[in-house]
Design an enzyme around this catalytic site. Structure first.
Site, PDB file in Angstrom:
ATOM      1  N   ARG A  27       0.821  -1.209   0.000  1.00  0.00           N
ATOM      2  CA  ARG A  27       0.000   0.000   0.000  1.00  0.00           C
ATOM      3  C   ARG A  27       0.860   1.267   0.000  1.00  0.00           C
ATOM      4  NH1 ARG A  27      -5.312  -1.141   2.131  1.00  0.00           N
ATOM      5  NH2 ARG A  27      -5.430   0.888   3.128  1.00  0.00           N
ATOM      6  N   TRP A  71       2.111   6.260   5.993  1.00  0.00           N
ATOM      7  CA  TRP A  71       2.403   7.037   4.783  1.00  0.00           C
ATOM      8  C   TRP A  71       2.169   8.487   5.186  1.00  0.00           C
ATOM      9  CZ3 TRP A  71      -0.376  10.059   1.134  1.00  0.00           C
ATOM     10  CH2 TRP A  71       0.250  10.200  -0.111  1.00  0.00           C
ATOM     11  N   ASN A  95      -5.353   5.434  10.209  1.00  0.00           N
ATOM     12  CA  ASN A  95      -5.247   5.627   8.762  1.00  0.00           C
ATOM     13  C   ASN A  95      -6.264   6.702   8.404  1.00  0.00           C
ATOM     14  OD1 ASN A  95      -5.360   5.427   6.001  1.00  0.00           O
ATOM     15  ND2 ASN A  95      -6.162   3.327   5.937  1.00  0.00           N
ATOM     16  N   GLY A  96      -5.835   7.743   7.692  1.00  0.00           N
ATOM     17  CA  GLY A  96      -6.788   8.791   7.302  1.00  0.00           C
ATOM     18  C   GLY A  96      -6.286  10.161   7.728  1.00  0.00           C
ATOM     19  N   GLU A 485      -1.565   6.883 -20.323  1.00  0.00           N
ATOM     20  CA  GLU A 485      -1.276   5.816 -19.367  1.00  0.00           C
ATOM     21  C   GLU A 485       0.193   5.393 -19.450  1.00  0.00           C
ATOM     22  OE1 GLU A 485      -2.591   4.707 -16.844  1.00  0.00           O
ATOM     23  OE2 GLU A 485      -1.787   2.698 -16.526  1.00  0.00           O
ATOM     24  N   LYS A 489       2.741   5.565 -16.291  1.00  0.00           N
ATOM     25  CA  LYS A 489       3.517   4.405 -15.810  1.00  0.00           C
ATOM     26  C   LYS A 489       4.997   4.753 -15.744  1.00  0.00           C
ATOM     27  CE  LYS A 489       1.062   2.375 -14.408  1.00  0.00           C
ATOM     28  NZ  LYS A 489      -0.342   2.491 -14.457  1.00  0.00           N
ATOM     29  N   HIS A 508       1.049  22.173 -31.746  1.00  0.00           N
ATOM     30  CA  HIS A 508       0.455  23.287 -30.997  1.00  0.00           C
ATOM     31  C   HIS A 508       1.238  23.584 -29.713  1.00  0.00           C
ATOM     32  CE1 HIS A 508      -2.861  23.376 -33.777  1.00  0.00           C
ATOM     33  NE2 HIS A 508      -3.007  22.074 -33.621  1.00  0.00           N
TER      34      HIS A 508
HETATM   35  C1  F6R Z   1      -1.316   4.518 -11.228  1.00  0.00           C
HETATM   36  C2  F6R Z   1      -2.226   4.204 -10.144  1.00  0.00           C
HETATM   37  C3  F6R Z   1      -3.095   5.298  -9.621  1.00  0.00           C
HETATM   38  C4  F6R Z   1      -4.510   4.751  -9.376  1.00  0.00           C
HETATM   39  C5  F6R Z   1      -5.379   5.834  -8.720  1.00  0.00           C
HETATM   40  C6  F6R Z   1      -6.801   5.361  -8.537  1.00  0.00           C
HETATM   41  O1  F6R Z   1      -0.581   3.390 -11.613  1.00  0.00           O
HETATM   42  O2  F6R Z   1      -2.283   3.106  -9.671  1.00  0.00           O
HETATM   43  O3  F6R Z   1      -3.116   6.379 -10.479  1.00  0.00           O
HETATM   44  O4  F6R Z   1      -5.052   4.359 -10.603  1.00  0.00           O
HETATM   45  O5  F6R Z   1      -4.832   6.159  -7.477  1.00  0.00           O
HETATM   46  O6  F6R Z   1      -6.860   4.224  -7.738  1.00  0.00           O
HETATM   47  P1  F6R Z   1      -8.144   3.304  -7.721  1.00  0.00           P
HETATM   48  O7  F6R Z   1      -8.265   2.687  -9.074  1.00  0.00           O
HETATM   49  O8  F6R Z   1      -7.878   2.294  -6.645  1.00  0.00           O
HETATM   50  O9  F6R Z   1      -9.313   4.178  -7.424  1.00  0.00           O
END
Ligand code: F6R
Length: 612
Positions: A27, A71, A95-96, A485, A489, A508
């Site tokens: 996570r 985190w 968490n939060g 995308e 990545k 442009h």
């Molecule tokens: C990029 C990635 C993030 C998730 C985004 C949404 O590789 O994993 O951009 O796509 O945080 O997450 P979900 O799909 O769990 O709502």
């Protein structure tokens, strides 16, 4: 994002906490900690990997404990900010984000509490401690204290000499695990993967729930039972995850494993339609025939990679179903003044089902009177699934790598099914055309498998990218979101600055950036836009830019000086984006390997973004 594990059992729960945190590592986190009761409190914390915490905890035994991966949100990653946070003999993991923590902190400072961290979490610890002065027990104190918190949280709390652990959730995921067999016990965690080691019997807590865990009993009280402690009835789910789903097996990284699992993930997702020649709207839930019936337009809400899946779906829905479709970044939609439309289908796309912005955007749409909501999600019983009237669950299996791969391609499969269903309802597909689309869809796992075989060539390309600072990704039509995308990545796991552009936009503005140090990656399927795309590529070549082109077997694009071409084995029409994203995933993976970055846990990122 932060991960929580809590355990109370007759067995030594220290290994359970450490194993649970290890399972939550994906996570994303920067520090870790735990609190054990014996019956006085021992707190251990470390910055860095769970393995360091495990080394500190070696030799410890306990029957009650809470653990956490942090985190950072409030305060830098450091040992003093790592959880658990304590107040006298009481410890909390969280968490939060607590939005009113500044006001609460002032109040608690005035009452004489001393703060030793920069976190919002420490406020919760002192607030519960303070509330205990007038509350009969820990459970009551947590209920009263959490009623004063605004924001999002999942928490676990324990205190010296108390034989319970109390947990609560509001806007952040938390589930309970009911121990089985002679070891028994009761557990809580942020996701099921952390608890598979001890049980498959899970209860998903709802927002507002407070639960008390003891060795041989649990009780759950919902927010609305306040004074009376009315027990809440929450169903027990038997998790179908297998231990293999969360093991690396023969792979070096989860991202690599997940890229290669795509044929299987697509096949599992498409199993839902079996060999059908025609789709039933029931695929999206029992209320779908009625809800989808009157749909005049579609609004897709999502973040990140899931948003890119939505952008591809817009091309499919408008082309196949002839229905207007807009796609919005959830964090923008939730705060802007928009024009509600009760006949619009709102589609929330999310791998985790817990993304705070996506969840809030659906709630916002509902508050505006848009009740036709559909979740496309990879996690059953997640908050977004529960928030929506309709659902389609992708079957990608757990996605552990922070960079989303197999979730994306399975979302695309689900969205294509939606486009075909809407097209059929709009009377725009004959039985023969529908059957043809389904045949193409069912062939995807095999087609993706063939694309994966290009890995050696992609690896060779990756070696040339690793020294670059920037990269440009170009696509046109329904491959433009694939360019976005591909850029996402590359930037998230290799830290190379990358931009995705529709190729027609090049002149442009972004063309100004093109020189020999700017690799330009282009998606060049053999479609109606190929000739136009080739002109765009010429513009790059004329400026000395180095081109890397992913073409189809039959695309008339040839390799020449400064133009490298790799051909995908099949030409795939409407579903081509599902194939073309795969080499871009492999490219970013191999660039990251060359650069030596932390592929599965890229810096500053978290998997399930449960805060705004
Ligand atoms: C990029 C990635 C993030 C998730 C985004 C949404 O590789 O994993 O951009 O796509 O945080 O997450 P979900 O799909 O769990 O709502």
């Amino acid at each position: 994002m932060c991960g929580i594990v809590a355990a109370v059992a007759a067995r030594n729960i220290v290994p359970v906490l450490i194993e649970g945190l290890t399972r939550l590592e994906y996570r994303g986190y920067d520090s870790a900690g735990l609190a054990l009761l014996n019956p006085t409190l021992t707190r251990l914390r470390s910055v860095g990997r769970v393995a360091e915490l495990a080394a500190q905890a070696a030799g410890q035994t306990a029957h009650h404990g809470i653990a956490h991966t942090r985190w950072a949100t409030h305060g830098v990653p450091s040992e003093r900010n790592a959880h658990p946070h304590v107040s006298a003999g009481l410890a909390v993991v969280h968490n939060g984000i607590i939005e009113n923590y500044v006001e609460l902190k002032q109040e608690l400072l005035a009452a004489g509490y001393v703060f030793n961290s920069d976190t919002d979490t420490e406020v919760i610890a002192h607030l519960i401690q303070h509330t205990l002065q007038s509350a009969p027990d820990l459970f009551a104190a947590v209920r009263l204290a959490t009623a004063r918190l605004t924001g999002a949280y999942a928490i676990a709390v324990l205190r010296e000499w108390d034989d319970s652990i109390v947990v609560a959730r509001h806007g952040a995921p938390l589930l309970l695990g009911l121990g089985q067999g002679e070891n028994g016990g009761n557990y809580a965690a942020s996701d099921a993967a952390a608890l598979l080691q001890v049980t498959r019997r899970m209860i998903y807590l709802e927002d507002g729930d407070v639960a008390e865990l003891r060795r041989d009993a649990i009780r759950i009280v919902a927010a609305d039972g306040t004074a009376a402690h009315v027990p809440a009835d929450r169903p027990v789910h038997e998790s179908t995850l297998s231990a293999d789903d969360v093991e690396l097996g023969e792979y070096r990284h989860y991202m690599q494993k997940e890229i290669f699992e795509q044929p299987q993930a697509l096949a599992a997702t498409l199993e839902m339609i079996g060999g059908a020649q025609t789709l039933s709207p029931n695929l999206f839930g029992v209320a779908a025939p009625e809800m989808l019936g009157g749909v005049r337009s579609v609004l897709i809400l999502a973040c990140g990679t899931s948003y890119h899946a939505g952008l591809v779906a817009r091309y499919w829905i408008e082309q196949l179903a002839g229905i207007p479709c807009s796609v919005e970044i959830a964090s923008e939609y939730r705060y802007r003044v928009s024009v509600p439309n009760s006949e619009q289908l709102v589609v929330a796309i999310s791998q985790s089902g817990e993304t705070a912005d996506t969840l809030a955007s659906v709630k916002h749409a509902r508050a505006l009177g848009m009740g036709r909501t559909l979740a496309i999600c990879n996690v059953p019983e997640s908050a977004i699934v529960r928030e929506c009237a309709l659902r389609f669950l992708t079957r990608a299996g757990p996605e552990i790598g922070v960079a989303s791969t197999k979730a994306f391609t399975t979302q695309l499969a689900a969205l294509f099914l939606l486009a075909v269903t809407l097209a059929k309802q709009a009377g725009r597909l004959s039985a023969g055309q529908e059957a043809e689309q389904l045949v193409a869809l069912r062939h995807l796992p095999v087609a993706v498998q063939k694309v994966l075989a290009l890995e050696p060539e992609i690896k060779a390309w990756a070696a040339r990218f690793a020294a670059k600072q920037h990269a440009l990704f170009l696509g046109r039509g329904h491959h433009y979101p694939i360019a976005l995308e591909g850029a996402l990545k590359l930037k998230e796991i290799s830290y190379i600055h990358a931009e995705g552009y529709p190729a027609g936009e090049l002149k442009h503005g972004p063309l100004a950036l093109v020189d020999k140090d700017m690799p330009v990656i282009s998606i060049a399927p053999n479609d109606a836009l190929l000739e136009k795309l080739k002109s765009n590529l010429k513009e790059v070549a004329a400026r000395g830019g180095e081109l890397y082109v992913f073409a189809d077997a039959d695309s008339a694009v040839d390799a020449e000086d400064g133009v490298h071409v790799l051909r995908l084995p099949e030409h795939y029409g409407l579903l081509s984006p599902v194939l073309h994203v795969v080499p871009l995933q492999l490219l970013s993976y191999h660039v990251a390997l060359v650069k030596g970055t932390d592929v599965d846990k890229p810096r500053n990122l978290a998997k399930s973004v449960t805060v705004e």
